[in-house]
Design an enzyme around this catalytic site. Structure first.
Site, PDB file in Angstrom:
ATOM      1  N   SER A 170      -8.191 -20.636 -33.975  1.00 38.93           N
ATOM      2  CA  SER A 170      -9.240 -19.719 -33.531  1.00 38.93           C
ATOM      3  C   SER A 170      -9.513 -18.743 -34.668  1.00 38.93           C
ATOM      4  CB  SER A 170      -8.790 -18.942 -32.291  1.00 38.93           C
ATOM      5  OG  SER A 170      -8.583 -19.844 -31.245  1.00 38.93           O
ATOM      6  N   THR A 219     -24.138 -21.291 -29.550  1.00 40.70           N
ATOM      7  CA  THR A 219     -25.347 -21.967 -30.036  1.00 40.70           C
ATOM      8  C   THR A 219     -26.441 -20.987 -30.447  1.00 40.70           C
ATOM      9  OG1 THR A 219     -26.195 -22.142 -27.784  1.00 40.70           O
ATOM     10  CG2 THR A 219     -24.957 -24.028 -28.641  1.00 40.70           C
ATOM     11  N   ASP A 220     -26.344 -19.737 -29.968  1.00 38.13           N
ATOM     12  CA  ASP A 220     -27.403 -18.765 -30.249  1.00 38.13           C
ATOM     13  C   ASP A 220     -27.678 -18.609 -31.746  1.00 38.13           C
ATOM     14  OD1 ASP A 220     -27.592 -18.350 -27.584  1.00 38.13           O
ATOM     15  OD2 ASP A 220     -26.762 -16.323 -27.571  1.00 38.13           O
ATOM     16  N   THR A 257     -20.374 -20.350 -25.907  1.00 41.91           N
ATOM     17  CA  THR A 257     -20.375 -20.961 -24.563  1.00 41.91           C
ATOM     18  C   THR A 257     -19.363 -22.087 -24.446  1.00 41.91           C
ATOM     19  OG1 THR A 257     -22.666 -20.371 -24.177  1.00 41.91           O
ATOM     20  CG2 THR A 257     -21.854 -22.293 -22.992  1.00 41.91           C
TER      21      THR A 257
END
Ligand code: ASP
Length: 331
Positions: A52, A90-91, A14
């Site tokens: 990344s 965050t999951d 997110t």
């Protein structure tokens, strides 16, 4: 004076999610470089290199990603980084941070962060979380703690942290131990130093060792256990009731499965230790222990599953696995 070096590797989530053409809803799109550039204050605190590493939702990450990331971090630390930061969804932070805690064998801080509100929303907290994480990554006090999770100005030990709310920015909690510190103004303050840090050494090439996670519910007759047996899982973590209880009909299938593969007994409450000798009925913790189930101790189900999977990958024997679970992540 030269600023300390920090490596920021982004995995997506997110914190990096914006609207993409042709789709409704946001998806990971911002690079690690873009996330860092968006917070000019970071350049006053540290010399940051941003990359990344992946660009996926937290639910897409797998153990191989973390094994590669842990090796990358050790390399960055060995070539001068004072600390390292991961930005991700965050999951899965409560799991990825625990894997990094077990695999990265360095004292430099390993900080995992993310955001609950994506950058297109009012009150998006990604930039604040990233700045706070860089402050923790360069903190002397945060050295030697293992991996930590920094969100909402709190610092949590990876081995205790859990995601506890679907959308609240204060979602990360450590029900068993509380946060170990916090960030305020330009400081990272550690108030509690967790003990019992652990490390798992993996051979250079490891293969997936799938472990199932099974949460017991009221009246469950355990018919899923047959599927676990047939489908090639090499281990099982059972999230049982309370201090480690199941319905009596499940005891025989669980016991016979425990003769074939390691079966770990955790609690579906998510906090506190599985007991060893308090109850004596069929299906109690002492009964299941006699049938060969391994006590998860203070690890919750998802963390016990990763611990078992990494132990299997490391080549640990059945005795070594029991011994590793028997050693507390505390004193
Ligand atoms: N809701 C998640 C997040 O906060 C989505 C994900 O894990 O990618 O990042």
């Amino acid at each position: 004076m030269a600023l300390p070096e920090v490596a920021v590797l982004s995995l997506g989530g997110t914190i990096s999610s914006t609207q993409t053409e042709g789709r409704s809803g946001v998806a990971p799109s911002l690079t690690g470089e873009a996330l860092v550039e968006d917070v000019p204050e970071i350049s006053e605190v540290a010399e940051v290199s941003a990359d990344s590493f992946r660009q996926v939702p937290g639910s897409e990450l797998v153990l191989e990603d973390l094994i590669e990331l842990a090796a990358e971090f050790e390399g960055r630390i060995d070539t001068g980084a004072a600390g390292v930061v991961v930005t991700q969804g965050t999951d899965s932070i409560e799991e990825t941070s625990f894997v990094l805690d077990l695999l990265v064998d360095r004292d430099a801080p390993v900080v995992v962060t993310g955001a609950m509100r994506n950058p297109t929303l009012p009150g998006a907290e990604g930039p604040a979380n990233l700045l706070a994480s860089v402050r923790v990554a360069i903190s002397e006090a945060a050295r030697g703690l293992g991996a930590v999770v920094v969100l909402n100005d709190e610092i949590h030990a990876a081995r205790f942290v859990q995601k506890t709310h679907t959308s609240n920015p204060a979602t990360f909690r450590s029900p068993l131990a509380g946060p170990i510190g916090y960030v305020f103004e330009d400081n990272a303050r550690i108030v509690t130093r967790p003990v019992g840090r652990r490390h798992i050494d993996l051979p250079p090439e490891t293969q997936d060792r799938p472990v199932a996670l099974y949460t017991i519910g009221l009246g469950d007759d355990g018919r899923l256990l047959e599927f676990v047996r047939q489908s090639g899982y090499e281990g099982l973590v059972v999230e049982a009731f309370g201090v480690g209880h199941v319905h009596s009909v499940m005891t025989e299938p669980l016991g016979s499965l425990a003769n074939e593969i390691p079966v770990v007994l955790a609690s579906r409450t998510g906090s506190g230790e599985v007991h060893r000798k308090t109850y004596g009925f069929t299906g109690s913790e002492s009964d299941l222990s006699e049938r060969g189930l391994i006590n998860a101790g203070m690890l919750d189900g998802p963390k016990a599953r990763l611990f078992l999977s990494l132990l299997l990958r490391s080549g640990a024997s059945r005795e070594e696995i029991s011994g590793a679970f028997g050693l507390p992540f505390g004193a």
